[in-house]
Each structure stands twice: as structure tokens, then as C-alpha cells.
Design a protein around this motif. Structure first.
Motif, PDB file in Angstrom:
ATOM      1  N   PHE A  81       1.293   9.428  -3.629  1.00  0.00           N
ATOM      2  CA  PHE A  81       2.272   8.775  -3.827  1.00  0.00           C
ATOM      3  C   PHE A  81       1.803   8.036  -5.056  1.00  0.00           C
ATOM      4  N   GLU A  82       0.891   6.810  -5.006  1.00  0.00           N
ATOM      5  CA  GLU A  82       0.512   5.745  -5.977  1.00  0.00           C
ATOM      6  C   GLU A  82       0.970   6.288  -7.734  1.00  0.00           C
TER       7      GLU A  82
ATOM      8  N   ALA B 270       4.700   5.960  -7.662  1.00  0.00           N
ATOM      9  CA  ALA B 270       5.347   4.452  -7.886  1.00  0.00           C
ATOM     10  C   ALA B 270       5.303   3.693  -8.675  1.00  0.00           C
TER      11      ALA B 270
ATOM     12  N   ALA C  90       6.221  -0.449   1.548  1.00  0.00           N
ATOM     13  CA  ALA C  90       5.075  -0.673   0.586  1.00  0.00           C
ATOM     14  C   ALA C  90       6.640   0.739   0.256  1.00  0.00           C
ATOM     15  N   ARG C  91       7.942   1.308   0.962  1.00  0.00           N
ATOM     16  CA  ARG C  91       9.129   1.904   0.656  1.00  0.00           C
ATOM     17  C   ARG C  91       9.760   1.425  -0.060  1.00  0.00           C
TER      18      ARG C  91
ATOM     19  N   ARG D 238       3.682   0.865   5.289  1.00  0.00           N
ATOM     20  CA  ARG D 238       4.578   1.927   4.839  1.00  0.00           C
ATOM     21  C   ARG D 238       5.967   1.736   4.353  1.00  0.00           C
TER      22      ARG D 238
ATOM     23  N   ARG E 239      10.175  -0.952  -3.816  1.00  0.00           N
ATOM     24  CA  ARG E 239       9.697   0.033  -5.183  1.00  0.00           C
ATOM     25  C   ARG E 239      11.141  -0.085  -4.948  1.00  0.00           C
TER      26      ARG E 239
ATOM     27  N   GLN F  25       1.097  -0.965  -0.231  1.00  0.00           N
ATOM     28  CA  GLN F  25      -0.016   0.116   0.008  1.00  0.00           C
ATOM     29  C   GLN F  25       0.885   0.540   0.379  1.00  0.00           C
ATOM     30  N   HIS F  26      -0.044   2.020  -1.089  1.00  0.00           N
ATOM     31  CA  HIS F  26       0.777   3.702  -1.038  1.00  0.00           C
ATOM     32  C   HIS F  26       0.299   4.714  -0.622  1.00  0.00           C
TER      33      HIS F  26
END
Length: 335
Positions: free
Chosen positions: A95-96, A99, A145-146, A142, A149, A90-91
């Protein structure tokens, strides 16, 4: 909050639990306990335990070290590269879009000030940034999600990624000194990859023209070019060719004026060493090193018959950078 698949589409080739089982098999076959393997890597025993349980995502360097220590013939690193470690993350909604661009970009050129860019953050550093969230579950989402990437850029044949870091990224403490030392080590390791270049704009070089804010120049596979920047909880995109060209020129000049990748590695190493032991220990070690140096000089002078008075021997010696790396002068305030 938006949902997205990881950058590599399609079903996962395997999962974290299978990687953990394979690691445990080779560890036990080699006669290592979790604690024994952790000491060799080195890392915390809990990290090995969580990887084997399938609840912790390891770095590829961890897999490579385990391959070498357990003599697996490279099985773990190959398996690591096939795993979709983040099948669903989940972002934040704002920020979606960024990403999604990371998942398709052929090149990123980034300038970052104050904090490390997300694509270069270690797991502990990311946890430090999100430690103020009230919910630990939210913080974990979070962080996941980070880190999700990063895989595409850390994989073999990954897209070009160039990052110019303001020195403030190295000096602003996130989490703790230990977290910052690990983060600096992470930068040094990641910077060895053929598709990644990390440069630093040192603080004392006032002549360097820095962008007014952190920004990223994004090149997509179909030729689209975007300028991305952020404000508080908002992402800003601009695909105006004139705007992109202007920021691209600014970035190219910045990169030319910043330290080279090799010089930057020396400065990162210096920062990492500064986050080592606590101050009393560093002072004590420095005193011992000074005493040993004086003893060596006395022995050399005795053999040569030369004379050096005690005052000269007591003059402080400047600590050299790690592995004789070059030292960069810093401006000091005038009295």
C-alpha cells in the motif's frame, strides 16, 4: 512494512502532548472536569483524558467543540491544524505507493463497496476492521497509518475528494451498532466540507451500473492520472490513458445515477438512526409515539366534531425520516 512521513513534510509545529496541555489549561480555567467536558461534547471521559495525555489523536470537530465550550477564541482548532499528528507511520509494503499518491493528489474520485473507504473511516470503525489482528500493537500501527492519510483531505483547502458508496457500506456492521452509528455521524460531518462530496448508490436501484470492484481515480499535481484497485493484500495501478478514460466515464455515469449528496445524507441519517437503541427500546418508544399520536387525533376530532372509528386509529403509522427528510422506496419481494 514501509515507513513514511505524514503528508505534510518538515518538522512538526508542535506535538500531541502540547495540544493536551493547552486543552487541560483551558478546561480547568473554565471550571470543567474531564467528565463534565465529555458530557457536553458528548464523548467518553477517557477520550478527553487521553487527548490531554497526548496519547489519542482528536478529530478537528473535537477541537472546534472544545473551543466553543471553553470560549478559547478558536485557539485549539488553530493549534490542531498546525500539528503533525502522525510524524511517522507504517503502511503495508503493497500500500506504500498508494499512500504516497494520496500525499500528492489534487483530486480523488472513489467508488467503494462492502466497507467504508479508508479516507472516511472513523477511528472506532478502523479499530473494528483490524480487531482480528493477533497483536494489539500491530492493530494500533495499522489504525494510525490509516488515519494519517485523512488529515490532508480534512484540512482547509484540501484536495477534491468524491466518494460514491454502495449502500452495503452503510449496512455491513463493523465493530458494533454503536461503532456504525458513530461512523454514519462521521460521514455526515465530513460531507459538509467544501472539498468533499459523499453520495450513495442505493441497493434497491438495480438499474445503476456499478463497477465490478472498488476503485479510485487519482489525479496528481503534474497531470498524471491513475486507476487504482485492490485484491487481497495487493494494490493495482494503471496509467494507460484509454483505461483511465473508460473507468472515468463509468464513474461519471455512476455518480449521475446515484443519490445526490443531500439525498445521500438523508439515507445515511436513516441508517444511523437504525443503529441507535436496541430493538426493545425502539419498539417501546414507537408504541408511546403511536399512543400520543392517537390521543392528539382524538382531541382534534373532538374539537372539530368529526368521527373516526377505533380501527382507523389503530392502523400503524410509518415512521418519518429524521427532520422530515425524503423517504426512498425499497423494493419488497413478491409473495
Amino acid at each position: 512494512m514501509g515507513r513514511r512521513r505524514n503528508a505534510t513534510s518538515g518538522p512538526a509545529a508542535t506535538n500531541a502532548a502540547v495540544f493536551g496541555e493547552v486543552l487541560r489549561h483551558f478546561r480547568e480555567a473554565a471550571g470543567f472536569t474531564q467528565e463534565g467536558l465529555a458530557r457536553k461534547i458528548p464523548c467518553d471521559r477517557s477520550h478527553v483524558a487521553r487527548v490531554e495525555a497526548g496519547t489519542r489523536v482528536p478529530q478537528d470537530t473535537f477541537a472546534k467543540q472544545c473551543d466553543e465550550l471553553l470560549e478559547t477564541g478558536g485557539v485549539l482548532l488553530r493549534l490542531w491544524g498546525r500539528i503533525d499528528w502522525y510524524p511517522e507511520v507504517q503502511h503495508p509494503d503493497w500500500f506504500e505507493r498508494r499512500a504516497e499518491m494520496d500525499a500528492k493528489a489534487v483530486a480523488l474520485r472513489e467508488y467503494q463497496a462492502q466497507v467504508m473507504p479508508g479516507l472516511l473511516q472513523s477511528e472506532a470503525y478502523a479499530w473494528g476492521l483490524f480487531s482480528d489482528l493477533a497483536s494489539s500493537d500491530e492493530a494500533e500501527k495499522r489504525v494510525r497509518a490509516r488515519l494519517s492519510r485523512q488529515g490532508r483531505f480534512l484540512a482547509d483547502g484540501g484536495p477534491l475528494y468524491v466518494a460514491v458508496l454502495d449502500e452495503s457500506c452503510l449496512r455491513n456492521v463493523v465493530g458494533s451498532a454503536a461503532v456504525m452509528r458513530d461512523q454514519c455521524a462521521h460521514l455526515l460531518a465530513v460531507g459538509q466540507r467544501p472539498n468533499i462530496r459523499i453520495q450513495v448508490a442505493p441497493a434497491h436501484r438495480s438499474e445503476i451500473i456499478r463497477p465490478k470492484t472498488s476503485m479510485t481515480l487519482i489525479a496528481l499535481s503534474k497531470g498524471e492520472q491513475w486507476v487504482y484497485s485492490e485484491s487481497l493484500d495487493s494494490g493495482h495501478f494503471n496509467d494507460d490513458p484509454a483505461v483511465y478514460a473508460r473507468h472515468s466515464r463509468t464513474y461519471d455515469v455512476l455518480r449521475a445515477d446515484a443519490l445526490s449528496a443531500r439525498e445521500s445524507a438523508a439515507l445515511i441519517t436513516e441508517a444511523m438512526e437504525g443503529y441507535g437503541d436496541d430493538e426493545p427500546a425502539r419498539t417501546q418508544r414507537g408504541d408511546l409515539d403511536q399512543e400520543q399520536l392517537q390521543r392528539r387525533e382524538r382531541r382534534q376530532l373532538h374539537r372539530s366534531g368529526a368521527h373516526l372509528d377505533e380501527e382507523q386509529l389503530q392502523r400503524p403509522r410509518r415512521r418519518q425520516l429524521h427532520r422530515s427528510s425524503p423517504r426512498y422506496p425499497r423494493r419488497r419481494p413478491r409473495p
